[in-house]
Design an enzyme around this catalytic site. Structure first.
Site, PDB file in Angstrom:
ATOM      1  N   LYS A  74       0.813  -1.220   0.000  1.00 17.30           N
ATOM      2  CA  LYS A  74       0.000   0.000   0.000  1.00 17.30           C
ATOM      3  C   LYS A  74       0.842   1.262   0.000  1.00 17.30           C
ATOM      4  O   LYS A  74       0.398   2.321   0.428  1.00 17.30           O
ATOM      5  CB  LYS A  74      -0.968   0.025   1.200  1.00 17.30           C
ATOM      6  CG  LYS A  74      -1.995  -1.079   1.153  1.00 17.30           C
ATOM      7  CD  LYS A  74      -2.926  -0.915  -0.016  1.00 17.30           C
ATOM      8  CE  LYS A  74      -3.931  -2.057  -0.098  1.00 17.30           C
ATOM      9  NZ  LYS A  74      -4.754  -1.953  -1.321  1.00 17.30           N
ATOM     10  N   GLY A  75       2.080   1.140  -0.453  1.00 12.85           N
ATOM     11  CA  GLY A  75       2.950   2.309  -0.512  1.00 12.85           C
ATOM     12  C   GLY A  75       2.874   3.056  -1.828  1.00 12.85           C
ATOM     13  O   GLY A  75       3.579   4.030  -2.035  1.00 12.85           O
ATOM     14  N   GLY A  76       2.060   2.568  -2.757  1.00 15.30           N
ATOM     15  CA  GLY A  76       1.910   3.243  -4.032  1.00 15.30           C
ATOM     16  C   GLY A  76       2.817   2.721  -5.125  1.00 15.30           C
ATOM     17  O   GLY A  76       3.055   3.390  -6.129  1.00 15.30           O
ATOM     18  N   THR A  77       3.323   1.501  -4.972  1.00 15.29           N
ATOM     19  CA  THR A  77       4.217   0.943  -5.976  1.00 15.29           C
ATOM     20  C   THR A  77       3.523   0.775  -7.319  1.00 15.29           C
ATOM     21  O   THR A  77       4.120   1.005  -8.365  1.00 15.29           O
ATOM     22  CB  THR A  77       4.777  -0.403  -5.502  1.00 15.29           C
ATOM     23  OG1 THR A  77       3.708  -1.174  -4.944  1.00 15.29           O
ATOM     24  CG2 THR A  77       5.845  -0.213  -4.464  1.00 15.29           C
ATOM     25  N   ARG A  78       2.294   0.378  -7.292  1.00 13.53           N
ATOM     26  CA  ARG A  78       1.560   0.202  -8.543  1.00 13.53           C
ATOM     27  C   ARG A  78       1.445   1.541  -9.291  1.00 13.53           C
ATOM     28  O   ARG A  78       1.602   1.594 -10.504  1.00 13.53           O
ATOM     29  CB  ARG A  78       0.173  -0.378  -8.251  1.00 13.53           C
ATOM     30  CG  ARG A  78      -0.771  -0.410  -9.430  1.00 13.53           C
ATOM     31  CD  ARG A  78      -0.264  -1.236 -10.595  1.00 13.53           C
ATOM     32  NE  ARG A  78      -0.080  -2.634 -10.263  1.00 13.53           N
ATOM     33  CZ  ARG A  78       0.307  -3.559 -11.142  1.00 13.53           C
ATOM     34  NH1 ARG A  78       0.530  -3.241 -12.411  1.00 13.53           N
ATOM     35  NH2 ARG A  78       0.472  -4.807 -10.752  1.00 13.53           N
TER      36      ARG A  78
HETATM   37  N1  LIG Z   1      -0.537   9.448  -5.219  1.00 12.71           N
HETATM   38  C1  LIG Z   1      -1.277   8.753  -4.354  1.00 12.71           C
HETATM   39  N2  LIG Z   1      -1.835   9.355  -3.291  1.00 12.71           N
HETATM   40  C2  LIG Z   1      -2.557   8.665  -2.422  1.00 12.71           C
HETATM   41  N3  LIG Z   1      -2.799   7.344  -2.493  1.00 12.71           N
HETATM   42  C3  LIG Z   1      -2.268   6.706  -3.550  1.00 12.71           C
HETATM   43  C4  LIG Z   1      -1.481   7.360  -4.516  1.00 12.71           C
HETATM   44  N4  LIG Z   1      -1.092   6.437  -5.434  1.00 12.71           N
HETATM   45  C5  LIG Z   1      -1.615   5.263  -5.041  1.00 12.71           C
HETATM   46  N5  LIG Z   1      -2.332   5.425  -3.923  1.00 12.71           N
HETATM   47  C6  LIG Z   1      -3.046   4.398  -3.182  1.00 12.71           C
HETATM   48  O1  LIG Z   1      -2.111   3.395  -2.775  1.00 12.71           O
HETATM   49  C7  LIG Z   1      -2.805   2.158  -2.678  1.00 12.71           C
HETATM   50  C8  LIG Z   1      -2.110   1.122  -3.524  1.00 12.71           C
HETATM   51  O2  LIG Z   1      -0.763   0.963  -3.114  1.00 12.71           O
HETATM   52  P1  LIG Z   1       0.122  -0.221  -3.754  1.00 12.71           P
HETATM   53  O3  LIG Z   1       0.136  -0.109  -5.238  1.00 12.71           O
HETATM   54  O4  LIG Z   1       1.452  -0.220  -3.077  1.00 12.71           O
HETATM   55  O5  LIG Z   1      -0.749  -1.469  -3.353  1.00 12.71           O
HETATM   56  S1  LIG Z   1      -0.285  -2.949  -3.201  1.00 12.71           S
HETATM   57  O6  LIG Z   1       0.218  -3.127  -1.844  1.00 12.71           O
HETATM   58  O7  LIG Z   1       0.741  -3.287  -4.209  1.00 12.71           O
HETATM   59  O8  LIG Z   1      -1.513  -3.721  -3.407  1.00 12.71           O
HETATM   60  C9  LIG Z   1      -4.214   2.405  -3.173  1.00 12.71           C
HETATM   61  O9  LIG Z   1      -4.993   2.622  -2.042  1.00 12.71           O
HETATM   62  P2  LIG Z   1      -6.356   1.818  -1.797  1.00 12.71           P
HETATM   63  O10 LIG Z   1      -7.265   2.249  -2.908  1.00 12.71           O
HETATM   64  O11 LIG Z   1      -6.815   2.289  -0.446  1.00 12.71           O
HETATM   65  O12 LIG Z   1      -6.021   0.369  -1.838  1.00 12.71           O
HETATM   66  C10 LIG Z   1      -4.059   3.650  -4.001  1.00 12.71           C
HETATM   67  O13 LIG Z   1      -5.272   4.337  -4.118  1.00 12.71           O
END
Ligand SMILES: Nc1ncnc2c1ncn2[C@@H]1O[C@H](COP(=O)(O)OS(=O)(=O)O)[C@@H](OP(=O)(O)O)[C@H]1O
EC number: 2.8.2.-
Length: 149
Positions: A93-97
């Site tokens: 959930k750190g925004g890697t995607r």
């Molecule tokens: N720029 C920015 N600002 C705020 N939030 C953001 C941003 N980019 C990604 N996201 C949110 O990050 C969540 C996905 O993180 P990951 O891609 O690391 O997810 S995973 O762990 O690989 O499944 C996912 O949150 P959730 O929708 O709550 O799951 C994304 O909405």
């Protein structure tokens, strides 16, 4: 976004380094084209003394993956399977995607659609297995807090 996401730029898997600042994404492409032109090219000789180094201790804690004759094919031919030239590493959930989706907009970037889980689940399958998943950027958000780099 909570947590930290790193882009890890690799000469090969044995000489990778984590980039805390946006310095280099890729060097010249096999065809000689300069990619992502606003970024600096990767230094093929590794970090300078002032640069942070990737931690080395965890590598000693896990067995080395099986390695065939060469770490990559060295051939730029279409369809050649290569190890990734960059890894995206981040906490869950750190925004890697999101980072991956931003980078893959570039036409010269090829990226896996799904996470290969090489370092946490499939490490024992070896680098040949990893290579045959092969694209240029790999998403690995599965390290979480276990330091399995
Ligand atoms: N720029 C920015 N600002 C705020 N939030 C953001 C941003 N980019 C990604 N996201 C949110 O990050 C969540 C996905 O993180 P990951 O891609 O690391 O997810 S995973 O762990 O690989 O499944 C996912 O949150 P959730 O929708 O709550 O799951 C994304 O909405």
């Amino acid at each position: 976004v909570c947590g930290t996401t790193f882009l890890c730029c690799c000469d090969d898997l044995g000489r990778s380094r984590l980039l805390g600042a946006p310095r280099c994404l890729r060097g010249p492409s096999p065809s000689g084209q300069k990619l992502l032109q606003k970024s600096l090219p990767c230094d093929p000789h590794g970090p300078t003394p002032s640069e942070p180094s990737a931690p080395s201790a965890p590598a000693a804690a896990v067995p080395a993956p099986r390695l065939s004759a060469s770490n990559h094919s060295g051939s730029p031919k279409l369809g050649t399977k290569r190890l990734p030239q960059a890894l995206i590493v981040g906490v869950k959930k750190g925004g890697t995607r999101a980072v991956l989706e931003f980078i893959r907009v570039h036409p010269d970037v090829r990226a896996l659609g799904t996470e290969p889980h090489f370092f946490d689940r499939n490490y024992g399958r070896g680098l040949d297995w990893y290579r045959h998943r092969g694209k240029s950027i790999t998403l690995s958000s599965s390290f979480q807090s276990r330091n399995r780099i």
